[in-house]
Motif scaffolding. Structure first.
Motif, PDB file in Angstrom:
ATOM      1  N   CYS A   1       1.270   4.208  -3.014  1.00  0.00           N
ATOM      2  CA  CYS A   1       1.075   5.640  -2.744  1.00  0.00           C
ATOM      3  C   CYS A   1       2.352   6.435  -3.030  1.00  0.00           C
ATOM      4  CB  CYS A   1       0.637   5.844  -1.293  1.00  0.00           C
ATOM      5  SG  CYS A   1      -0.974   5.137  -0.894  1.00  0.00           S
TER       6      CYS A   1
ATOM      7  N   TRP B   1       0.839  -1.201   0.000  1.00  0.00           N
ATOM      8  CA  TRP B   1       0.000   0.000   0.000  1.00  0.00           C
ATOM      9  C   TRP B   1       0.876   1.254   0.000  1.00  0.00           C
ATOM     10  CZ3 TRP B   1      -3.816   1.144   4.638  1.00  0.00           C
ATOM     11  CH2 TRP B   1      -4.461   2.361   4.403  1.00  0.00           C
TER      12      TRP B   1
ATOM     13  N   LEU C   1      -6.509   7.784  -1.978  1.00  0.00           N
ATOM     14  CA  LEU C   1      -5.957   6.713  -1.155  1.00  0.00           C
ATOM     15  C   LEU C   1      -4.761   7.255  -0.389  1.00  0.00           C
ATOM     16  CD1 LEU C   1      -6.096   3.695  -0.357  1.00  0.00           C
ATOM     17  CD2 LEU C   1      -4.469   3.246  -2.212  1.00  0.00           C
TER      18      LEU C   1
ATOM     19  N   PHE D   1      -9.633   6.805   7.045  1.00  0.00           N
ATOM     20  CA  PHE D   1      -8.953   5.517   7.160  1.00  0.00           C
ATOM     21  C   PHE D   1      -8.510   5.268   8.603  1.00  0.00           C
ATOM     22  CE2 PHE D   1      -8.830   5.559   2.597  1.00  0.00           C
ATOM     23  CZ  PHE D   1      -8.750   4.217   2.243  1.00  0.00           C
TER      24      PHE D   1
ATOM     25  N   VAL E   1      -1.840   6.240  -7.324  1.00  0.00           N
ATOM     26  CA  VAL E   1      -3.187   6.663  -6.911  1.00  0.00           C
ATOM     27  C   VAL E   1      -3.068   8.032  -6.262  1.00  0.00           C
ATOM     28  CG1 VAL E   1      -5.211   6.101  -5.518  1.00  0.00           C
ATOM     29  CG2 VAL E   1      -3.844   4.256  -6.509  1.00  0.00           C
TER      30      VAL E   1
END
Length: 244
Positions: free
Chosen positions: A14, A10, A24, A208, A19
């Motif tokens: 990023c 992840w 995100l 998040f 993204v």
């Protein structure tokens, strides 16, 4: 290890700019938001935990009474079991606005929604466990002069404990989620209220962060249920030790 790999992947996505950050946020941004807003999150989490605790306690008590009654009286079982199942076909998101309309924006509608959410796993799990006892065992106890309470205490309840704790584990996870869903539709505090506010502000790093906090609280409640199960059912640990 799997969770760590997912977090690293992840972060890599990023960092590479694959993204947009507003869609995100990176795990680092989420962690920073969690630390920065921790006092506010802790305050909202206390409200959600209070609602979840009250709703879960009431749901367990109600499910226990209903399961015992349906096990005792066959007519009640035939009349109410389909209704118990029917309660799970109604989406909680659909009934939450009605509860807010009927009971206002306080704690009561949240607790009622959690009771509705947690009632089914407890009732069905306990009922199936109570009915799983060998009929010959019950007949033998009756022949030896055992009362209904003695049969329940020494045969039915011990047999039903695994299913009961299985349902309780599910209900514990549902309790936090049910509180958050109810808070989405109105309230003054709680993780659902916090989530609605940061969503409207497009602060997805904070969004998040609260999601991770909700997951962590659900896992803690499930761990508490596991610990309670080990305390109430010590023979399971003895059986595991013998198998090893």
């Amino acid at each position: 290890m799997t969770v760590l790999c997912l977090l690293l992947a992840w972060q890599a996505v990023c960092s590479a700019g694959l993204v947009p950050p507003f869609m995100l946020p990176s795990p680092v941004s989420v962690a920073q938001a969690l630390v920065t807003d921790w006092p506010l999150l802790a305050s909202h989490a206390a409200t959600s935990l209070a609602e979840a605790g009250l709703g879960l306690g009431a749901g367990v008590a109600l499910g226990f009474v209903v399961a015992l009654a349906m096990d005792r009286f066959e007519l009640l079982y035939r009349a109410f079991y389909p209704i118990v199942v029917l309660t799970q076909t109604i989406p909680t998101v659909a009934i939450a606005p009605l509860l807010v309309l009927w009971f206002g924006y306080g704690m009561l509608p949240k607790v009622v929604l959690i009771v509705v959410t947690t009632f089914f796993p407890i009732t069905v799990g306990l009922l199936e466990g109570l009915r799983s006892v060998d009929p010959d065992e019950i007949d033998l106890m009756r022949a030896m002069g055992a009362s209904r309470w003695q049969i329940m205490r020494h045969a039915k309840l011990p047999a039903a404990l695994p299913q009961l704790f299985g349902g309780l584990k599910i209900s514990a996870a549902y309790a936090i989620v049910g509180a958050v869903i109810a808070e989405w539709l109105g309230g003054f505090s709680g993780l659902g209220v916090y989530m609605t506010r940061v969503r409207k502000a497009y602060s997805f790093d904070k969004m998040f962060a609260v999601i991770f906090l909700i997951s962590a609280l659900s896992l803690v409640l499930m761990w508490v249920v596991d610990a309670l199960r080990r305390a109430v059912m010590p023979w399971e640990r003895a059986g595991e030790s013998n198998r090893r």
